[in-house]
Design an enzyme around this catalytic site. Structure first.
Site, PDB file in Angstrom:
ATOM      1  N   THR A  14       2.422   1.967   9.872  1.00 47.75           N
ATOM      2  CA  THR A  14       1.216   2.142  10.698  1.00 47.75           C
ATOM      3  C   THR A  14       0.996   0.595  11.950  1.00 47.75           C
ATOM      4  O   THR A  14       1.650  -0.270  11.646  1.00 47.75           O
ATOM      5  CB  THR A  14      -0.215   2.447  10.259  1.00 47.75           C
ATOM      6  OG1 THR A  14      -1.108   3.048  11.173  1.00 47.75           O
ATOM      7  CG2 THR A  14      -0.723   1.295   9.527  1.00 47.75           C
TER       8      THR A  14
ATOM      9  N   CYS B 120       2.618   6.676  10.603  1.00 45.57           N
ATOM     10  CA  CYS B 120       2.872   7.132   9.139  1.00 45.57           C
ATOM     11  C   CYS B 120       3.861   7.988   8.724  1.00 45.57           C
ATOM     12  O   CYS B 120       3.894   8.854   7.781  1.00 45.57           O
ATOM     13  CB  CYS B 120       1.271   8.030   8.932  1.00 45.57           C
ATOM     14  SG  CYS B 120      -0.242   7.307   9.176  1.00 45.57           S
TER      15      CYS B 120
ATOM     16  N   LEU C 140      -8.793   2.081   4.729  1.00 49.77           N
ATOM     17  CA  LEU C 140      -8.653   2.832   5.846  1.00 49.77           C
ATOM     18  C   LEU C 140      -8.730   2.393   7.060  1.00 49.77           C
ATOM     19  O   LEU C 140      -9.120   1.096   7.298  1.00 49.77           O
ATOM     20  CB  LEU C 140      -9.700   4.159   5.898  1.00 49.77           C
ATOM     21  CG  LEU C 140     -11.104   3.855   5.932  1.00 49.77           C
ATOM     22  CD1 LEU C 140     -11.383   3.368   7.670  1.00 49.77           C
ATOM     23  CD2 LEU C 140     -12.026   4.985   5.358  1.00 49.77           C
TER      24      LEU C 140
ATOM     25  N   ARG D  72       0.842  -1.231   0.006  1.00 48.38           N
ATOM     26  CA  ARG D  72      -0.069  -0.132   0.071  1.00 48.38           C
ATOM     27  C   ARG D  72       1.006   1.277   0.007  1.00 48.38           C
ATOM     28  O   ARG D  72       2.169   1.239   0.373  1.00 48.38           O
ATOM     29  CB  ARG D  72      -0.949  -0.127   1.295  1.00 48.38           C
ATOM     30  CG  ARG D  72      -0.160   0.108   2.459  1.00 48.38           C
ATOM     31  CD  ARG D  72      -0.913   0.487   3.594  1.00 48.38           C
ATOM     32  NE  ARG D  72      -0.149   0.303   4.995  1.00 48.38           N
ATOM     33  CZ  ARG D  72       0.693   1.076   5.362  1.00 48.38           C
ATOM     34  NH1 ARG D  72       0.753   2.006   4.554  1.00 48.38           N
ATOM     35  NH2 ARG D  72       1.272   1.000   6.500  1.00 48.38           N
TER      36      ARG D  72
END
Length: 218
Positions: free
Chosen positions: A76, A174, A157, A71
Site C-alpha cells: 500500500t 493491497c 488503518l 503487518r
C-alpha cells in the site's frame, strides 16, 4: 489497569520506519498493566509491503521508498493527507475480562469505525468480507493491516482524506490488480476533508465500539 482505559497519542507527521520501530518496542515491553493506546499519525510518501507482499505488485518503481513491513496484507501507499490510526491493544486482556475481543472482531470494529465516520459526512461506504478495508462505489478509501504479537495488536488503518492519490497507480493496491482508490475529498468540500477534523470522529467511533470510557489524549 482495566481494558476500558485508553491513551491517544497525536504524533503529527513522522517517518514510517521510526513509528514502526516504536510500535514494536511498545508491544515487546508492555505488560498486563500497560494501557492500550491509539497513535494518530501521517507519514511522508512511502510504499509498505505486508508480510505476504509480492514484488510484482510494485508496478513502476520510483524514488518513493519501499519498506518491507511485518503487518498483514500486501503493498500500500502512505502519504500526507492520509490519516493513519495505529491500534496497540492487548487483545488477550480484553478476552480475560469477558469482552470476547478477537482479531476478527477488532478488524470489524476498525472497519465499522470508518463506515460510521464517513456516514457523518454523508458518504456511504461498506467493508468487504473477502478484502479487508472500506470501499465507496467499489473504490477503496481505507486500507487495513494488523500484526498480533504476544496477544497484542499493532499497525492499524489508513484512511484517505485529502491526498495525492497518483502513487497508488504505481502499485496493485493491497495486491488487487486494477483496484481504484478514492478519498474523502472526492465527495465533500476540501475544508471538511482535513485530517485534524476527521481524526477525532474516527477515534470516537472506535472507542465507543470497544467500550473505552477512560480516555486520555496527548
Amino acid at each position: 489497569m482495566t481494558d476500558t482505559t485508553l491513551i491517544i497519542r497525536q504524533l503529527g507527521i513522522q517517518d514510517y520506519q521510526q513509528v514502526w520501530q516504536q510500535m514494536r518496542e511498545f508491544t515487546d515491553t508492555r505488560n498486563a498493566l500497560t494501557p492500550d493506546e491509539i497513535w494518530l499519525v501521517q507519514h511522508p510518501a512511502v510504499f509498505t509491503q505486508g508480510q505476504a507482499g509480492k514484488p510484482e505488485h510494485l508496478l513502476n518503481p520510483t524514488d518513493i521508498p519501499v519498506v518491507q513491513s511485518d503487518r498483514g496484507g500486501q503493498i500500500t501507499y502512505h502519504g500526507l493527507g492520509q490519516q493513519i490510526m495505529y491500534v496497540l491493544i492487548d487483545i488477550k486482556r480484553h478476552k480475560a475480562n469477558g469482552s470476547e475481543l478477537n482479531v476478527r472482531q477488532l478488524v470489524t470494529a476498525l472497519e465499522q469505525s470508518v463506515v460510521s465516520t464517513l456516514a457523518d459526512y454523508g458518504i456511504k461506504s461498506y467493508p468487504k468480507a473477502d478484502a479487508p478495508g472500506v470501499y465507496v462505489n467499489e473504490q477503496k478509501i481505507c486500507s487495513l493491516g494488523l500484526r498480533i504479537r504476544k496477544g497484542c495488536s499493532f499497525h492499524g488503518l489508513a484512511l484517505n482524506i485529502n491526498m495525492d492519490l497518483s502513487p497508488f497507480r504505481q502499485i496493485n493496491p493491497c495486491g488487487y490488480i486494477g483496484l481504484e482508490m478514492c478519498q474523502m475529498a472526492d465527495f465533500i468540500p476540501t475544508e471538511q476533508a482535513q485530517c485534524d477534523k476527521v481524526a477525532p470522529k474516527l477515534v470516537t467511533h472506535f472507542t465507543q465500539l470497544l467500550g473505552y470510557n477512560d480516555v486520555t489524549t496527548y
